[in-house]
Design an enzyme around this catalytic site. Structure first.
Site, PDB file in Angstrom:
ATOM      1  N   GLY A  23      17.573   7.539  -3.221  1.00 41.59           N
ATOM      2  CA  GLY A  23      18.694   7.256  -4.104  1.00 41.59           C
ATOM      3  C   GLY A  23      19.825   6.505  -3.426  1.00 41.59           C
TER       4      GLY A  23
ATOM      5  N   TYR B  36      10.047   0.733 -10.207  1.00 43.03           N
ATOM      6  CA  TYR B  36       9.387  -0.573 -10.143  1.00 43.03           C
ATOM      7  C   TYR B  36       9.603  -1.386 -11.421  1.00 43.03           C
ATOM      8  CZ  TYR B  36       7.022   1.188  -5.973  1.00 43.03           C
ATOM      9  OH  TYR B  36       6.748   1.691  -4.718  1.00 43.03           O
TER      10      TYR B  36
ATOM     11  N   ILE C 221      17.524   2.468  -0.058  1.00 38.81           N
ATOM     12  CA  ILE C 221      16.673   2.150   1.097  1.00 38.81           C
ATOM     13  C   ILE C 221      15.332   1.595   0.649  1.00 38.81           C
ATOM     14  CG2 ILE C 221      15.447   3.165   3.072  1.00 38.81           C
ATOM     15  CD1 ILE C 221      17.922   5.029   3.325  1.00 38.81           C
TER      16      ILE C 221
ATOM     17  N   GLU D 280       0.817  -1.208   0.000  1.00 37.30           N
ATOM     18  CA  GLU D 280       0.000   0.000   0.000  1.00 37.30           C
ATOM     19  C   GLU D 280       0.860   1.271   0.000  1.00 37.30           C
ATOM     20  OE1 GLU D 280      -3.222   0.638  -0.255  1.00 37.30           O
ATOM     21  OE2 GLU D 280      -2.911   2.785   0.128  1.00 37.30           O
TER      22      GLU D 280
END
Lengths: 175, 175
Positions: free
Chosen positions: B100, B138, B103, B90
Site C-alpha cells: 500500500g 493490475y 512499492i 512471473e
C-alpha cells in the site's frame, strides 16, 4: 532429424532460411483463428528474434516430401517455443505456437512435433510444458486433453492478464 | 514510500528464496515449492540465465548494510508469435507490512522500462481468480484479463504426459 517410416515428412530445427515459410504458416494459423490481421511480425523480426545473437524463441519445422524425383520439400508445420521459469519448480518449456497445415493432418506430424518438444522439455530438465488454448477451440482442447494436458485456468483458477504497449509506456514513465 | 530498486545478484539468492516461500505461502501452496537457493543461483546467475530479478530495498544510511529486501519482481523474456518480443512477469511481491506504499508500482514501472528498452510490445502474467486485490491493482493500471475476455486458458503437460509423448507420441487413453 526424424522422419516417419514412409519418409513422407521429417521434423528438424528451423534455420534462418525458413523465416519466409514460418511467417506464411503464422498467418495461416491467425486466419484459421479468425484473426487474419493480428500478425504484426515480419520476416526481419523473425530472423533477428529467432536467429540473432539473443534468440527469443526456438522453432521446429515439419517438411513434407513432394511427390517428384527431385525430392524437394514443403514446410507444412511448425512449433515455436521458448524456456520460462517458475520460482517454485524451476525451468519450464513454453509452447507458443503449434500448427500443421490442414491438408497434411493425419500424417502423424503433430505427434512427431509433440514428441520432439517433449524430448526437449525432459532433456533440458524442465518440469513441464505450458501453453495456451482458446477454450472454444474444442478440437484443440480435446487433442491436448487426450495426451494428458490439464487446464490450469479451470482447475486452479489461473487467469492470464496482459499489459499492452501503451500501458507499459505509461507505467515506465511513472504515471 | 521511497525505496531502492536494483537488480538481484547471486548473493541475494537466499533472501530471494525466502520471498518466494512467502508468495507460495500467500497462495497456500508452500508444499509446491521444490527448488532451493542453489537452484536459483544456477538458473538465474549461471552461463544461461532463465530469469531476471529486481529487488526493492529500504534506503539506508551510508556505511550501513541494507536490511532484507521488501519486495521483488521476477521476469523473463518471451515471444508472441503475432506481435513479437514480450516480457512475462512471473512474480511481483511486496512484504506484507510494506504494502500500500507504492512499492509494487515502482517495481512494475522498472520492469516496464526494461521491457520497452528490450523492444517488447506487451507484458503477460497470471493471477489467481480469487486474488481480488491483485486483479484490481493490475486492472487499475490498464491490464486486461484475457482469460475472461478472450477465453484463453493456461494448459500444462506434466512429467507423466511428457514421458508418454516422448516415448510413444501416443495418447493417454489407449484405443
Amino acid at each position: 532429424m526424424s522422419s516417419n517410416s514412409l519418409n513422407r515428412f521429417r521434423v528438424r530445427p528451423a534455420e534462418p532460411r525458413d523465416c519466409t515459410e514460418i511467417l506464411r504458416l503464422i498467418k495461416e494459423l491467425a486466419a484459421f483463428e479468425n484473426m487474419p490481421n493480428a500478425v504484426k511480425v515480419t520476416e526481419t523480426d523473425l530472423l533477428r528474434d529467432g536467429f540473432g545473437s539473443r534468440p527469443f524463441f526456438q522453432c521446429l519445422i515439419a517438411e513434407a516430401n513432394k511427390d517428384d524425383a527431385m525430392q524437394e520439400t514443403d514446410i507444412v508445420g511448425f512449433a515455436m517455443y521458448y524456456y520460462t521459469y517458475d520460482p517454485w519448480i524451476g525451468k519450464l518449456l513454453y509452447l507458443e505456437d503449434f500448427y500443421v497445415m490442414d491438408e497434411y493432418r493425419g500424417w502423424g506430424i503433430g505427434t512427431e512435433l509433440l514428441k520432439r518438444l517433449s524430448q526437449a522439455t525432459i532433456e533440458t530438465n524442465c518440469s513441464c510444458m505450458h501453453f495456451l488454448v482458446v477454450v472454444w477451440n474444442k478440437p484443440s482442447i480435446e487433442y491436448y486433453m487426450r495426451r494428458g494436458a490439464s487446464d490450469l485456468s479451470t482447475e486452479e483458477g489461473w487467469h492470464l492478464f496482459r499489459f499492452d504497449k501503451e500501458n507499459l509506456v505509461r507505467m515506465a514513465s511513472g504515471d | 514510500m521511497e525505496c531502492v530498486i536494483r537488480e538481484a545478484t547471486v548473493e541475494d539468492c537466499e533472501n530471494l528464496m525466502s520471498l518466494i516461500h512467502e508468495i507460495a505461502d500467500f497462495h497456500h501452496l508452500l508444499e509446491d515449492v521444490t527448488i532451493n537457493s542453489q537452484v536459483l543461483k544456477a538458473d538465474g546467475f549461471g552461463k544461461d540465465p532463465f530469469f531476471k530479478c529486481l529487488l526493492a530495498e529500504q534506503p539506508v544510511e551510508n556505511g550501513c548494510k541494507p536490511a532484507r529486501p521488501i519486495g521483488h519482481a521476477l521476469y523473463f523474456f518471451g515471444y508472441n508469435v503475432n506481435h513479437g518480443r514480450m516480457v512475462y512477469l512471473e512474480n511481483l511481491y511486496v512484504v506484507a507490512e510494506f504494502r500500500g506504499k507504492g512499492i509494487g508500482k515502482q517495481l512494475l514501472s522498472k520492469v516496464a522500462e526494461i521491457a520497452l528498452e528490450a523492444g517488447c510490445v506487451e507484458m503477460k502474467f497470471v493471477t489467481m481468480e480469487w486474488n481480488r486485490p491483485a486483479k484490481e491493482f493490475y486492472i487499475r493500471l490498464g491490464a486486461h484479463d484475457t482469460t475472461d475476455s478472450e477465453d484463453l486458458h493456461c494448459m500444462v503437460l506434466d512429467q507423466d504426459a511428457l514421458q508418454r509423448l516422448r516415448q510413444h507420441g501416443k495418447e493417454k487413453i489407449s484405443r
